[in-house]
Design an enzyme around this catalytic site. Structure first.
Site, short mmCIF file in Angstrom:
data_model
loop_
_atom_site.label_atom_id
_atom_site.label_comp_id
_atom_site.label_asym_id
_atom_site.label_seq_id
_atom_site.Cartn_x
_atom_site.Cartn_y
_atom_site.Cartn_z
N GLU A 85 0.81 -1.22 0.00
CA GLU A 85 0.00 0.00 0.00
C GLU A 85 0.84 1.28 0.00
O GLU A 85 0.48 2.28 0.61
CB GLU A 85 -0.98 0.00 1.18
N GLU A 196 -5.36 -9.26 1.15
CA GLU A 196 -6.14 -9.11 2.38
C GLU A 196 -7.61 -9.11 1.99
O GLU A 196 -7.99 -8.51 0.99
CB GLU A 196 -5.86 -7.77 3.09
#
Length: 405
Positions: A85, A196
């Site tokens: 990220e 995720e």
């Protein structure tokens, strides 16, 4: 984890100076592979989106190469994640992409010179819809049409929490954007998976996205990793860890196991691998659709001192190796979700060519019929379990795609 039926874990950060041999060997013995993030939240051990030039340094490279040395000799290390990220806003889509590819390049170059086998390296992306497709296109294309380009990601992970059941599967499929994911990544030349997932807006979680992910999405998606194994303050865990050394399954664990048990594992193992023959695109500004996203594939040069590390290796590397797993029974007390002690808990070593799969187990069904003493009320997250890391994700991946890279 083995009884849950997973074949892969993801560990967000590890200390490469510690000895992880027994832990990695246990996972290997039970057919569970490891995704290892090379970064950590400690200073100088990750790319800083707000200060990329300074954070991309030889000190940083020494750390991530240390992780490669520590885990690269384990045969069940499936992949390294070069960044997580880093592109988390539209603005970072302008500055971060070349640095992510540079880190991927450096890792793969180091692996090629100092490990006995190639290990995939890729990226785990935030679900920022405005730049998601561009992020994938930017990282997966071939610079100058060179298929051997080391900076190209070997896989693309997506951290997604858009499926928030329970409701009708049809409604969730559209509302979650899973239908868009199929169309977006339909021509992918690299594995795409959920690095995720597991929305907790509705509790307890029922994980009704599991049969969809491993059903009609398998033509594009290579599975996913559920966030997260140990319970922490954010309330995503499958398992509690208590201060007295015991553990307890949460209802989320049971729900996930129930969903895994509905899957046709043989069908998943015989999936069409034709996607491995899809030709990657040549890097071009035509791949980028978002205004302001980076359209240059001129990558940062290896920082001062970094090339010496790549050529000669880091000093005094802590190189992990498999060790014999002689104890299979679990000495610690583990409770089911109803606070009953789970009996006869043990790992079951598999043959070297086997990976772990769901087998219809009902972990709570192994519990004793009488309720044990109430576990210690003080709970702690995985921070107290250094061997696993601060966080741990568990899941099922289509391993054939990764092994055919």
């Amino acid at each position: 984890m083995q009884q849950l039926g997973i074949n892969t874990i993801r560990v967000y950060n590890v200390d490469p100076t510690l000895n992880h041999d027994l832990c990695a060997s246990i996972f290997n013995a039970v057919g569970i592979y490891m995704f290892i993030d090379v970064n950590s939240p400690l200073p100088l051990q990750s790319l800083d989106p707000g200060n990329l030039v300074t954070s991309y340094s030889s000190t940083y490279l020494n750390h991530i190469f240390s992780v490669v040395e520590a885990f690269g000799q384990y045969p069940n290390t499936l992949a390294f994640i070069s960044a997580n990220e880093v592109m988390n806003t539209i603005a970072t889509g302008q500055t971060a992409p070349p640095y992510i590819r540079a880190v991927t390049r450096d890792l793969k170059y180091y692996i090629s010179k100092h490990l006995s086998r190639p290990i995939p390296v890729g990226y785990s992306a935030a679900d920022v819809s405005e730049i998601l497709t561009d992020s994938w296109n930017y990282l997966s294309c071939d610079i100058n049409g060179q298929s051997s380009d080391l900076s190209r990601s070997d896989f693309f992970g997506l951290n997604s929490y858009t499926w928030c059941g329970p409701t009708s599967l049809t409604a969730n499929y559209d509302a979650s954007g899973y239908n868009t994911i199929i169309s977006t990544f339909g021509n992918t030349s690299i594995p795409v998976f959920f690095s995720e997932y597991g929305c907790n807006k509705v509790e307890p979680r029922v994980f009704d996205e599991v049969p969809v992910l491993y059903g009609n999405m398998t033509s594009v998606m290579s599975g996913g990793l559920v966030y997260e194994y140990y319970e922490e303050d954010n309330n995503y865990g499958l398992v509690w860890i208590y201060d007295n050394g015991t553990a307890q399954l949460r209802n989320d664990y049971n729900a996930l196991q129930t969903q895994y048990n509905t899957l046709d594992v043989k069908a998943l193992q015989s999936m069409d691998s034709s996607a491995t023959s899809v030709q990657s695109a040549n890097c071009s500004s035509s791949l980028i659709s978002s205004s302001g996203f980076n359209t240059s594939w001129t990558l940062p040069a290896v920082p001062s001192g970094g090339q010496t590390l790549i050529d000669n290796g880091i000093s005094n590397p802590n190189q992990g190796k498999l060790v014999s797993v002689t104890t299979t029974t679990v000495a610690d007390t583990v409770y089911d979700a109803n606070s009953n002690v789970i009996k006869n808990l043990a790992i079951k070593p598999l043959a070297d060519d086997e990976s772990n799969t769901p087998n219809g187990s009902n972990t709570s069904g192994q519990s004793s019929s009488t309720t044990a003493a109430t576990p210690s009320p003080t709970k702690k997250g995985a921070a107290g379990r250094k061997e696993i890391g601060v966080y741990g994700l568990v899941g099922l991946l289509a391993l054939s795609f990764f092994f055919q890279l």
